[in-house]
Each structure stands twice: as C-alpha cells, then as structure tokens.
Design an enzyme around this catalytic site. Structure first.
Site, short mmCIF file in Angstrom:
data_model
loop_
_atom_site.label_atom_id
_atom_site.label_comp_id
_atom_site.label_asym_id
_atom_site.label_seq_id
_atom_site.Cartn_x
_atom_site.Cartn_y
_atom_site.Cartn_z
N ASP A 35 0.92 -1.24 0.43
CA ASP A 35 -0.14 0.08 0.45
C ASP A 35 1.46 1.05 0.14
OD1 ASP A 35 -2.15 1.53 -0.60
OD2 ASP A 35 -3.36 0.41 1.52
N ASP A 46 -9.72 1.46 -3.56
CA ASP A 46 -10.78 1.44 -2.50
C ASP A 46 -12.03 1.56 -2.04
OD1 ASP A 46 -7.94 1.32 -0.99
OD2 ASP A 46 -8.45 3.03 -1.13
#
Length: 714
Positions: free
Chosen positions: A425, A492
């Site tokens: 990430d 996301d």
C-alpha cells in the site's frame, strides 16, 4: 506510430520523408522545420523542447548532431528488414558537451516505446526536463484522457485538440488517482470501435508528464516523461540521466489501442497467467480488529466456498491498533499476536490456501519507533516535517540505512511465514519530498527508483513472491510499477456501480488479469449503496476476482450463491482473464455492454449491464462484435445463482425462458450453471450478432445478465 504502410526499402523511405518536408511558411524561419522525437529549439520549432537544462544559464539550447544509428546492433545502412526491432540513435553537441542516446523499440504487439539518455561531458549540468514527443497527423482533432479522485479513479474526459498545450502534470510523487493514464488524440468522434486513435503513456510511478501540443503552424504532438523538481537532476561530468519509457499506441478505435497494451503485457516473461487464485482480503471484514479466532473462522468459511488465497490486511504489526501509529515498524505485534502469525498462517495452509500480508513500506507514522529513532529519515524539504496526510509521513528509501532496515524487516517476515503475496500500500501523496540529510534537496526521482529496487530485491530473494500495487486504491497504475508488481488494486471503492466505469477505463491500459476486482458486502463501504449479489459478482468477474466481505455475516443463501459465482469464475477464468477486451459503444443511455472474446474467436463471455433506468423499454438490441463473421455460434444467457431482479426473458432464450428461474436452493451448495438446462439459447452467425444483434431481457437497474457464446462444431 500509426497505421501500417507496408515494407519500405531505403529509396521508398527516403522518398516518403522528402514528400513530407513542410513548406516554409510566412513569418517563420527560412528552413523547413523537421519535427524530432526530441524537439530542438534551434530548428525554429516553437513548441515544447525535448531537452531543457543549463549550466548556470549557459548550454541551454542543444544542437545535436547524429553520429550513429543502429537497428538491433547493426548499422542502419545495412538493415533492410521491417517489423519489431530496436533503433538506437547516438547524437552529440560537442560545443555544449552533451550527448544523447535515443532508443526506439517497436514491440511485437505494435507498441512503440521510446526513452532518451542524456550524458554530460562538461561541468555540472542541471537538467530541468526531458520529454519524448510523438507527432500525430492533422486529422487528430480530439483529445481524451482520464481524471478522477480517491474512490472514483479513471474518469474519461474529452476536449478539442486546439492551438496550445494540453498539459497533465502529476506532482504527487506517485501516479495519482487523477492521472491522465493514457492520453489519446483521434479523429472526430472516435470511440471504442472506430476512428483513428493515437495514444501515449508515461511508464513512471513518480512525478510525471503527459501532454498534447498544437502549434500555429500545424505541428501536433503527444508525449510525456518524468516531471523533475528544481535541481533534482544535476549531472557531474560523465554522469547520465535516463528517462522512463514513453509508450505509443495506435489503433482504429479505443479497443484496438488497448489490445496493443494488453498484448505487450501478456508477452512479458514475468507476466502472470490467467489461472489467478481467488483472493479473500480481510480489510472490510475486520478492519483493525484483529482476533485470531475470528480470523481463523473467516479463513475456514472462505476455504469452504472455494477461496484460494487469504490476505491479512492492516493492523498486525507494531502499535498499529488504528491508523494513527505503528507504520514503519514491521514487526508482528505481541499484543495482538502473542504467538506470532503462525496460528493463522498454519491454518490457512492446512485449508489449502496461499497466504498474503499487507505492508506500507514507504510510509511512517510520527508515532512509531522508526520516526522517533531516525527523524532524519522522514522526507522533508526542511528540518520541519511536511503537513501530515492520513497521519503519515514518507520514509526516505533513498537513504541506504532506511532502505536496508525496511527491506530486512519485510524480508525476514516473508521468509518466516513463507508469504506468497504482498499487498503493497501507499496511502499519501509525497509533499515536500526532500532528503533531510542533503539539506532538503528534492528526492522523488531517487525515491521512485528505490521503490522499484526494493520490490525487485524482495522478489529476487523470495522466488514466486507476488506483489500487488495498492495506493489509496488505484493511485499507482502505470507500466513502470507493473514491471515489479503482479496486479493493481483498481480502487478502494468496491461499489459495483462505480467499479463498472473504473474497470471499463482501467482496462484501457491494463489487461483484466492485472486488475484486482472484488465482491464486497451488500452495503458498500465507501458509498453506502446496497446492491444485489448478481450486480456485485457479475461486475467483479471481469478482473482478478476476490472477496472483501465478512462471511460470518452472510446468510446460507448468500454463501450458496457466492459459491456458484466462484465456480463460474473457476470454470471460465481462462477466457475471462485471457480473452480480448470488447467494449460496445451502443446502446448507451445507462447501458453498458462489454466482454471478452477468445483469441481464436471460439468463445466469448459478454455482459449486459443496466446502471440506470433506461429511457427505452424494452432496451435496444444487443450487438456483439469481435467474433468470426463466418462462424456459427450458440449464444445463451448464463444465470449464476439467482436471476437478476426484475428479470423477464425474451423469446429467443428458448426452453423455459419465459419463466423466471428458481432461486438458488441452499440445500444444493454448488448449483449447476443454469444456461444449458433452462435456456438453450439460439444459433447465430458472428456477422449477424454484430450487424443485427439480439433482444436483451428486461431487468431492473443495477443488474447484469451474462451471455456465453460458443462456436458450433462444424
């Protein structure tokens, strides 16, 4: 970069070049301007120069003279073969003591990629900009690129190609959710199927540029390169800077442009195959609430429905009980995992699944051991740290000691737990990303190179390790990061209504097998919309499938239907992740029609998607292209689990098609695909499917009907 013009010998090539020398216009320079891949100001070209830089204000306008040109290492004068190959052009400016190596590679996919290396042979030279320019013809009158934000990546935008510069700068230290991604120039009204389209992509994961420019004298270019911060690249004598690859694609229609990118990606030696494991990521199931028993139960539920990879997300390390602390301390938390991760990992392996783990190696919380012990490892333009974002700062991986500590901590964990997969990430933009140890000098270029190197070292040390690029969702999607990673997290936001568009446009660059595409719970984590499993699953299967859902909260009926979708995916993933992309321009008005066609045109899977309540009812006929016009195909609806809400079948479905199929029976956990038993469909030619089409079913908005199309044996 453009349409094929056949084989050219030396005489024909010279004639074609002469035929396109521009006339000398009024009130311009008295010599024809020959536009170069690296445009030069001294020629009289008044557009953006390819090279910008100086030695304290001197040597700012290079005048390069070609010294050699080779194709695949052989002198260009002795090379007479057309097709894929590498052209290398060496040029020098002896007076300004600069040398350039320009590399142009025509790939078997039809992509053209170019990069330039600038060498300084004199006193220190500061390079400000080095961009590649691809000329496009006058009929390219429209531009299309992508924009977006967190949770809504890759939104298409069009504009006319007018005099001036269409400039897309990425200053985030990463590609960005709002990145241009692919910049297109095309003939008026170009769409997925038609119109000549030229496209460019900068394969770099740091600061970058895409641009289109039209000068008053009708020079049109599209191009790009790395965006350098002030003083970021200073070359001492003998030092060089090499630009990232800038890819060019051409096709009739956007699908053809995308196919060239996909064919290139699939030709790489390290490319993943289509047999991608179905993944469960636990983030939207547990967030930071890590409990071994609960997570083991989730693994058991996942294995029971056919999941093949289990990924433990954020919250397992250091003091990371929420997003305020712990980043940078890559050590398993004794508070949460007193026995380490072994109880969970061992159970995951017993269940026959791979194990993956979340990291954010480039980021650090101020509340962390790393930040307290090494405050000078935080990227900053001054002693004071930059403004916080998501309670994070950036760890400067260009500092060797910082790089080594983070690499060694991650590598030790990968080895201890035999980790198969890293979710990598990157949750904040790089603001004032300087190197404190050198007085705050800009360091985005060095940071980007360090990230590539770190990923490469981890993969070399742990053969078979896969890495996903996740960056606040889809904020690092480019061909630079794809040289080191095996898929990207598209967004996301897993709301299928938003994902329909995001998958549709992310695939303009990336093949489906590289796009993380998950089925979430009924209520979306990001939008709070509720959607049926039909819509969620039928959207997600056109990518690398996964699940982001607390399965303990799912009903038996929902689990039974989910199992059916996983079975469908396993049965068809070779086609779903290995086929050629098809996106239909019609019928529009809240309707998406898209799918994949086998490379040999033997089969296809198509989706009819309603994303709003259409004006026309019944909806216009569905036309599918990409098949062999001469072959006969059986087309039938494929209802996995329950039928779409509001489903009414048209006559051509056949058999019991006029009645809605029975819902999935929870007593039969693996229901057969219903298209063969209930809906025999019809036989039709590929030409008729494209020219005439078929009547779609009626269904409610936010629903999908899939169709399987298989060639009849002759």
């Amino acid at each position: 970069m453009g349409a094929a013009i056949g084989d050219l010998d030396e005489q024909l090539a010279a004639g074609l070049s002469d035929a396109n020398v521009p006339l000398i216009g009024p009130n311009t320079v008295d010599e024809p301007i020959r536009l170069a891949i690296l445009p030069e100001h001294h020629t009289g070209y008044i557009g953006r120069p390819g090279i910008s830089g100086s030695r304290d204000g001197a040597a700012w306008s290079p005048k390069l003279v070609t010294t050699s040109a080779t194709v695949d290492g052989a002198d260009i004068g002795s090379f007479h073969q057309s097709g894929p190959g590498v052209l290398t052009v060496e040029s020098v400016d002896q007076a300004q003591q600069l040398a350039v190596t320009l590399t142009l590679e025509l790939l078997p996919s039809g992509l053209l990629r170019t990069r330039a290396a600038l060498r300084n042979d004199g006193e220190r030279y500061t390079l400000d900009d080095l961009v590649i320019a691809y000329p496009v013809p006058a009929q390219a009158t429209e531009l299309l690129d992508l924009a977006g934000r967190w949770g809504r990546e890759r939104v298409p935008q069009r504009s006319p190609f007018v005099v001036g510069t269409h400039l897309r700068h990425g200053r985030k230290g990463r590609t960005g959710a709002d990145a241009a991604t692919v910049l297109h120039a095309g003939t008026a009204g170009f769409d997925f199927a038609g119109g000549d389209v030229w496209a460019v992509h900068t394969a770099w994961s740091g600061n970058h540029t895409h641009y289109a420019e039209l000068t008053f004298d009708e020079h049109r270019v599209i191009g790009g390169g790395e965006l350098l911060l002030p003083g970021e690249v200073r070359l001492e004598s003998g030092e060089s800077y090499e630009s990232p690859w800038v890819y060019g694609s051409f096709g009739v229609g956007l699908d053809a442009v995308a196919h060239r990118f996909h064919r290139y990606l699939r030709s790489r030696e390290h490319h993943v195959d289509a047999d991608r494991p179905i993944t469960l990521n636990v983030w939207e199931a547990v967030y930071f609430d890590h409990d071994a028993d609960r997570l083991i139960d989730l693994a058991e539920r996942a294995a029971a429905i056919g999941v093949e990879r289990y990924v433990l997300d954020d919250g397992w390390f250091g003091s990371r009980r929420d997003d305020h602390s712990g980043l940078g301390d890559w050590v398993v938390s004794k508070d949460v995992w007193p026995d380490g991760l072994h109880p969970l990992v061992n159970r995951v392996r017993e269940l026959g699944m791979q194990f993956g783990l979340w990291f954010e190696p480039e980021m650090v919380n101020p509340d962390s051991d790393l930040a307290r012990e090494h405050p000078d490892w935080i990227m900053s333009a001054r002693e004071e740290w930059p403004v916080l974002s998501r309670f994070q700062q950036v760890a400067n991986l260009s500092i060797p000691e910082c790089y080594a500590q983070i690499r060694d901590q991650i590598s030790a964990l990968v080895a201890e737990y035999a980790i198969d997969y890293i979710k990598w990430d990157h949750n904040r933009d790089l603001i004032e990303a300087g190197n404190q140890q050198s007085g705050g000098t800009p360091a985005v270029h060095a940071q980007t190179q360090a990230v590539y190197r770190l990923m490469g070292e981890l993969k070399a040390a742990h053969p078979g390790l896969e890495i996903e690029s996740c960056s606040s969702g889809g904020a690092r999607v480019d061909l630079g990061i794809l040289e080191q990673t095996d898929r990207v997290w598209v967004s996301d936001c897993i709301d299928p209504l938003e994902r329909q568009q995001m998958l549709r446009w992310t695939s303009q660059l990336l093949a489906p097998e590289l796009m993380g595409s998950h089925i979430a719970s009924g209520r979306s984590h990001t939008t709070n919309r509720n959607h049926d499993l039909n819509f969620r699953a039928a959207t997600a299967v056109f990518g690398h499938l996964g699940i982001e859902w607390d399965l303990a909260d799912a009903s038996e009926r929902a689990l039974s239907e989910l199992r059916a979708w996983l079975d469908f995916y396993k049965q068809h993933r070779g086609l779903l992740l290995g086929g050629d992309l098809v996106r239909m321009d019609e019928p529009g008005d809240g309707v998406f029609v898209h799918g994949v066609v086998a490379p040999d045109r033997s089969a296809a899977i198509m989706a009819f998607v309603l994303v709003s309540f259409p004006l026309a009812d019944p909806a216009p006929r569905l036309r599918f292209r990409g098949l062999d016009p001469q072959r006969r195909y059986r087309i039938r609806p494929c209802l996995v689990g329950a039928a779409p809400a509001g489903f009414v079948a048209p006559l051509w479905f056949g058999g019991e098609a006029l009645a809605e199929p029975e819902p999935v029976d929870p007593a039969h956990p693996y229901p057969a695909l219903q298209e063969a038993a209930s809906y025999p469909g019809m036989v039709i030619t590929g030409a008729a499917l494209e020219a005439v089409g078929v009547q779609p079913p009626r269904m409610s908005p936010d629903q999908v009907t899939l169709f399987t199309i298989e060639a009849e044996h002759e």
